[in-house]
Design a protein around this motif. Structure first.
Motif, PDB file in Angstrom:
ATOM      1  N   THR B  41       5.271   1.260  -0.339  1.00  0.00           N
ATOM      2  CA  THR B  41       5.768   0.048  -1.082  1.00  0.00           C
ATOM      3  C   THR B  41       6.649   0.179  -2.320  1.00  0.00           C
ATOM      4  OG1 THR B  41       3.833  -0.979  -0.399  1.00  0.00           O
ATOM      5  CG2 THR B  41       5.062  -2.247  -2.157  1.00  0.00           C
ATOM      6  N   GLN B  85       4.141  -7.092   1.875  1.00  0.00           N
ATOM      7  CA  GLN B  85       2.772  -6.770   2.283  1.00  0.00           C
ATOM      8  C   GLN B  85       1.896  -8.154   2.186  1.00  0.00           C
ATOM      9  OE1 GLN B  85       1.654  -3.194   0.476  1.00  0.00           O
ATOM     10  NE2 GLN B  85      -0.241  -2.997   1.490  1.00  0.00           N
ATOM     11  N   ASP B 162       6.869  -4.535   5.255  1.00  0.00           N
ATOM     12  CA  ASP B 162       5.883  -3.745   4.859  1.00  0.00           C
ATOM     13  C   ASP B 162       4.464  -4.314   5.394  1.00  0.00           C
ATOM     14  OD1 ASP B 162       4.066  -2.244   2.837  1.00  0.00           O
ATOM     15  OD2 ASP B 162       5.217  -2.991   1.215  1.00  0.00           O
ATOM     16  N   GLU B 163       3.852  -3.410   6.041  1.00  0.00           N
ATOM     17  CA  GLU B 163       2.627  -3.627   6.664  1.00  0.00           C
ATOM     18  C   GLU B 163       2.651  -4.965   7.853  1.00  0.00           C
ATOM     19  OE1 GLU B 163      -0.785  -2.109   5.435  1.00  0.00           O
ATOM     20  OE2 GLU B 163       0.523  -0.643   4.288  1.00  0.00           O
TER      21      GLU B 163
END
Ligand code: ATP
Ligand code: MG
Lengths: 246, 250
Positions: B41, B85, B162-163
């Motif tokens: 991240t 995220q 992000d994810e």
């Protein structure tokens, strides 16, 4: 040195806040919304406090002046001066610092810790401009109106309760509050209010904007916002009074 | 194409990103994998300027992003879509307002055009009839999907996810993966997906970068990652019983 660091960071934030908006219409909408939430939203608390404090100020003045040598209309004069010079601009602003300041800091602080501010930045939006500028401008527009209203309501509360309690007669009270009225005092009160509105919103926004961590820190920022804006209000109150009234 | 060159970042004493250089290829899904806490991240935030690196360059199609002033950064950022995220939806706005927000800010589209665009984006992530809901009224997976819809609203040239499929069921997860792959190829985007989900890696990964303790440890493609004998990668990929079984049959 710590305060210098904060001051520098505060200055840079404010400078960035007043950069040219990406799109005027969106900022305008935000400004109107904030006038409603910060200004209209504070009407209730300001009204209640002003009426009750006005009543108490009037009764206390009457109590203090219980002497055959002082004319009864002096109660009106003193109530008016206390309310317009100090109670409405300073005490009401301190209360607004508590209400509006904590609200701003926790709103912006939450946006910070949930990455909503980062999301704005990634879109290419000046996050401080979008979030902070409308709040500062809305407060600077609305707070002076609230303070003027507070003055009227304070005087009204004093009238109603003072007369009902038999502390003063209607005629003397009205005579007293108009006696030797100096418009400059209102100018002084409004200058203070403008400066306090700016302090409350910008200092609270600063503490919210630079929150880091989680929910716990949001709470801490909102406490800091109230404490520091109150201290600055008291400090500037002395400075402005010294400049304008001496 | 985005080139990261010799990027480093420390927080206090802790060196989080150590001299990473990667080329992220246009029109491909570039994956960053690594353990939790390895710095994925942080790396993505350095690339988009949410954190300042201590040294190194991030080059977007020839322009070094690091050191640009706010206005020049904005021009590049308008071409970046990012899925955070945690979703990072604006919780004072409805789903639709979230998606059209950048459009309102930077284009002169009419209300109707914006609504249409929002519906197109929502359809792509398989969401219908959620336009008027607030983020607090959505499930975790729905928030993710709205996040993706918002990220692609402006037709970005660069897409960071992000994810994207943590917290999604396997079916939706694959759907999102395929969506990312599809739009990457359709719009010739440079896409960077951060994940620790080996499914996504195998499913859509064109190029894979394995980050280990802040260093670029290994790079290759999805076929290679299953066969490499690099110890850290094997520990990462074959940590579950399921993957161990897969390996036995490979
Ligand atoms: N703002 C910050 N200040 C200090 N340390 C940080 C900060 N952000 C991240 N870190 C540290 O950097 C390291 C890497 O964090 P990062 O969020 O990049 O991990 P990650 O690879 O994304 O993990 P995950 O897969 O769990 O999301 C962690 O050890 C974290 O403690
Ligand atoms: Mg992460």
């Amino acid at each position: 040195m710590n305060w210098l660091y904060h001051f520098g960071r505060y200055y840079l934030l404010i400078k960035r806040t007043f950069k040219r908006p990406e799109k005027f219409s969106i900022y305008w909408k935000q400004y109107v919304l904030q006038m409603d939430s910060l200004g209209i939203g504070s009407l209730g608390i300001v009204s209640i406090i002003s009426i009750f404090m006005g009543a108490v100020i009037c009764i206390q003045s009457a109590f203090g002046f219980e002497s055959p040598w002082i004319p009864l209309y002096a109660v009106g004069v003193s109530t008016r001066d206390i309310i317009t010079l100090e109670f409405s601009p300073t005490v009401v602003c301190l209360i607004l610092a508590g209400k509006v300041g904590s609200n701003i800091a926790s709103e912006i602080g939450t946006m910070r810790v949930t990455e909503q501010i980062d999301a704005l930045e990634i879109m290419g939006i000046n996050s401080s401009g979008y979030l902070i500028a409308p709040k500062i401008l809305a407060a600077v527009t609305m707070f002076p109106l609230l303070i003027v209203l507070s003055m009227f309501l304070g005087l009204f509360g004093g009238y109603v309760v003072g007369v009902a309690a038999g502390a003063v007669t209607p005629y003397e009270y009205i005579y007293g509050i108009t006696y030797d009225f100096r418009p400059y005092n209102i100018v002084y009160a409004l200058v203070k209010t403008y400066i306090f509105s700016f302090i409350i919103t910008s200092v609270s926004a600063y503490h919210g904007y630079f929150t880091n961590g989680g929910a716990l820190e949001v709470g801490r920022s909102s406490t800091k916002a109230v404490v520091y804006s109150s201290i600055l209000i008291l400090l500037f109150n002395v400075i402005i009074t010294q400049i304008l009234l001496s | 194409m985005i080139q990261v060159q010799n990027l480093s970042k420390a927080f206090g004493e802790k060196q989080i990103i150590k001299d990473i250089s990667i080329d992220f290829i246009k029109g491909k899904v570039n994956i960053i994998i690594g353990e939790s806490g390895s710095g994925k991240t942080v790396l993505s935030k350095l690339m988009v300027g949410l954190m300042e690196p201590d040294s190194g360059k991030v080059i977007y199609d020839g322009n070094n992003f690091i050191g640009l002033n706010f206005d020049d950064k904005r021009e590049i950022r308008k071409q970046i879509g990012m899925l955070f995220q945690g979703g990072a939806l604006f919780d004072s706005m409805t789903v639709e307002q979230n998606i059209v927000f950048p459009l309102s800010m930077f284009t002169n589209m009419s209300e109707q055009e914006k609504t249409e665009r929002a519906n197109v984006c929502l359809n792509r992530v398989n969401l219908v009839n959620v336009n008027k809901l607030f983020p607090a009224e959505l499930s975790g997976g729905m928030k993710k999907r709205v996040g993706i819809a918002r990220a692609i609203a402006m037709n970005p040239k660069y897409l960071f996810c992000d994810e994207p499929n943590s917290g999604l069921d396997p079916k939706t997860s694959i759907l999102i993966d395929n969506l990312i792959k599809e739009i990457t190829e359709e719009f010739n985007m440079t896409t960077i997906v951060i994940t620790h989900d080996m499914n996504s890696v195998i499913e859509i990964g064109d190029y894979i970068n394995f980050i280990f303790k802040g260093e670029l440890w290994w790079k290759g493609n999805s076929g290679e990652i299953l066969k490499t004998d690099n110890k850290e990668i094997n520990d990462f990929v074959y940590c579950s019983t399921f993957m161990k079984k897969v390996k036995e049959n490979l």
